[in-house]
Design a protein around this motif. Structure first.
Motif, mmCIF file in Angstrom:
data_model
loop_
_atom_site.group_PDB
_atom_site.id
_atom_site.type_symbol
_atom_site.label_atom_id
_atom_site.label_comp_id
_atom_site.label_asym_id
_atom_site.label_seq_id
_atom_site.Cartn_x
_atom_site.Cartn_y
_atom_site.Cartn_z
ATOM 1 N N HIS A 100 -11.697 8.797 3.294
ATOM 2 C CA HIS A 100 -12.588 9.951 3.418
ATOM 3 C C HIS A 100 -11.862 11.033 4.206
ATOM 4 N N ILE A 101 -11.791 12.226 3.609
ATOM 5 C CA ILE A 101 -11.224 13.373 4.332
ATOM 6 C C ILE A 101 -12.325 13.864 5.264
ATOM 7 N N SER A 156 -19.202 18.317 2.597
ATOM 8 C CA SER A 156 -18.009 17.473 2.732
ATOM 9 C C SER A 156 -17.251 17.263 1.432
ATOM 10 N N SER A 157 -17.758 17.840 0.335
ATOM 11 C CA SER A 157 -17.154 17.553 -0.950
ATOM 12 C C SER A 157 -16.127 18.624 -1.328
ATOM 13 N N LEU A 158 -14.850 18.235 -1.321
ATOM 14 C CA LEU A 158 -13.783 19.165 -1.699
ATOM 15 C C LEU A 158 -13.682 19.227 -3.217
ATOM 16 N N THR A 208 -20.220 13.348 -9.815
ATOM 17 C CA THR A 208 -20.827 12.131 -9.240
ATOM 18 C C THR A 208 -19.841 11.227 -8.494
ATOM 19 N N ALA A 233 -14.167 16.075 6.394
ATOM 20 C CA ALA A 233 -14.508 17.484 6.190
ATOM 21 C C ALA A 233 -15.806 17.804 6.937
ATOM 22 N N PHE A 291 -9.433 8.881 -7.505
ATOM 23 C CA PHE A 291 -10.339 10.018 -7.268
ATOM 24 C C PHE A 291 -11.424 10.027 -8.341
ATOM 25 N N GLU A 335 -16.094 15.033 -10.737
ATOM 26 C CA GLU A 335 -16.508 16.203 -9.976
ATOM 27 C C GLU A 335 -17.988 16.123 -9.596
ATOM 28 N N ARG A 374 -18.390 11.135 0.165
ATOM 29 C CA ARG A 374 -19.497 10.754 1.046
ATOM 30 C C ARG A 374 -19.070 9.624 1.954
HETATM 31 N N1 SAH Z 1 -20.438 15.057 -5.866
HETATM 32 C C1 SAH Z 1 -19.406 14.116 -5.723
HETATM 33 C C2 SAH Z 1 -18.165 14.794 -5.234
HETATM 34 C C3 SAH Z 1 -17.067 14.540 -6.083
HETATM 35 S S1 SAH Z 1 -15.679 15.523 -5.684
HETATM 36 C C4 SAH Z 1 -19.778 13.045 -4.732
HETATM 37 O O1 SAH Z 1 -20.655 13.305 -3.937
HETATM 38 O O2 SAH Z 1 -19.205 11.961 -4.720
HETATM 39 C C5 SAH Z 1 -14.510 14.743 -6.735
HETATM 40 C C6 SAH Z 1 -13.631 13.728 -6.052
HETATM 41 O O3 SAH Z 1 -12.801 14.375 -5.078
HETATM 42 C C7 SAH Z 1 -14.349 12.635 -5.292
HETATM 43 O O4 SAH Z 1 -14.778 11.589 -6.137
HETATM 44 C C8 SAH Z 1 -13.247 12.183 -4.336
HETATM 45 O O5 SAH Z 1 -12.369 11.302 -4.993
HETATM 46 C C9 SAH Z 1 -12.531 13.480 -4.006
HETATM 47 N N2 SAH Z 1 -13.055 14.074 -2.760
HETATM 48 C C10 SAH Z 1 -13.770 15.209 -2.609
HETATM 49 N N3 SAH Z 1 -14.073 15.410 -1.308
HETATM 50 C C11 SAH Z 1 -13.527 14.394 -0.614
HETATM 51 C C12 SAH Z 1 -13.497 14.013 0.770
HETATM 52 N N4 SAH Z 1 -14.102 14.731 1.719
HETATM 53 N N5 SAH Z 1 -12.818 12.887 1.104
HETATM 54 C C13 SAH Z 1 -12.208 12.124 0.168
HETATM 55 N N6 SAH Z 1 -12.229 12.418 -1.150
HETATM 56 C C14 SAH Z 1 -12.871 13.533 -1.536
#
Ligand code: SAH
Length: 268
Positions: A148-149, A156-158, A133, A151, A128, A131, A96
């Motif tokens: 932050h990537i 936006s959550s990879l 939270t 995305a 990192f 998954e 985020r």
């Molecule tokens: N639901 C969680 C997503 C966690 S994804 C949230 O909203 O925070 C698991 C981990 O992958 C994240 O904590 C982060 O370290 C990494 N990650 C996933 N997407 C990312 C992004 N767009 N940029 C940077 N790190 C990311």
């Protein structure tokens, strides 16, 4: 005719060895294995696991697909503070954007920063989160900056291991660019960057001192401490500077104690 492009194929092993990836509270062991594979393909070898939920697990080794040596070598520790205690740069990856009051970098900038610091002899961690939270606010406070990537903002959550792969790839590119390192100037021992543990000691004393001089006046100290952490992260302090600041704080604490004693009449 196309001119062949020359791609450097060697990195400084000493620099790469100062880069670690820290996975905090990972829920699915498969992601731990996939992250190990992601690192090994990019020539990185250091994985640290903080309180994984379900580990060791067969699924981790299945998904590591030949990167089991990294899993076997990965220390498992209880807290993020432990995992980064000896680090000079800690970067927290967050899905985020703008959630935290931290300076935020894109992966390319972050990798340049990380490799730059590692090539000067600093220990660097990329952190990192979980998954479900991600990283908690307390964990993000242990980081010097966020990554932050960029995305799709609407999605936006990879996947955790995919995020590790993106950052590992950027680290590799940055390492390859620096493949012919210029020898760093030897540093005076006092000028070594302050380690994470030293900075945490300093922040603990700063918090106590601010309490002692009644800086917060009944407000919660968290917001001021967040801003101060950010300010000192920008200052990039060395050990000598931290000692100087801690000396000032010690005097302020002593004066506050004296003033308190006078107030309660114990000096009279
Ligand atoms: N639901 C969680 C997503 C966690 S994804 C949230 O909203 O925070 C698991 C981990 O992958 C994240 O904590 C982060 O370290 C990494 N990650 C996933 N997407 C990312 C992004 N767009 N940029 C940077 N790190 C990311």
């Amino acid at each position: 005719m196309n001119t062949p492009v020359s791609v450097p194929d060697s990195v400084s092993p000493a620099t790469a060895a100062r880069l670690r990836v820290v996975l905090v509270g990972t829920q699915h062991p498969g992601n731990i294995g996939a992250a190990a594979r992601a690192l090994k393909t990019m020539g990185l070898a250091r994985l640290v696991l903080v309180a994984p939920e379900d580990y060791p697990a067969e699924e981790a080794y299945r998904r590591a697909a030949g990167a089991d040596d990294l899993l076997g070598d990965a220390p498992v520790v209880a807290t993020l503070a432990e995992a980064v205690a000896d680090c000079h740069l800690v970067l927290g990856c967050t899905a985020r954007s703008r959630r935290v009051q931290l300076e935020e970098h894109a992966p390319r900038q972050a990798a340049a920063l990380a490799v730059g610091r590692a090539s000067e002899g600093g220990e660097v961690a990329l952190v990192f989160g979980r998954e479900r939270t991600g990283l908690s606010n307390e964990e993000l406070q242990l980081c010097h900056a966020a990554v932050h990537i960029p995305a799709n903002p609407a999605y936006s959550s990879l996947n955790l291991a995919a995020a590790v792969q993106v950052l590992a790839y950027e680290l590799r590119l940055a390492l390859l660019e620096g493949a012919v390192p210029t020898p760093a100037e030897p540093r005076h021992p006092d000028e070594v960057p302050a380690s994470h543990a030293h900075m945490e000691g300093f922040f603990g004393q700063l918090r106590d001192t601010l309490d002692a001089i009644d800086f917060h006046k009944g407000r919660t100290p968290d917001s001021a401490m967040r801003k101060l952490r950010r300010l000192f992260a920008k200052a990039d302090l060395n050990e000598q500077e931290v000692r100087l600041l801690r000396g000032i704080l010690a005097d302020a604490q002593r004066m506050a104690r004296l003033a308190g004693d006078r107030g309660t009449g114990s000096l009279s």
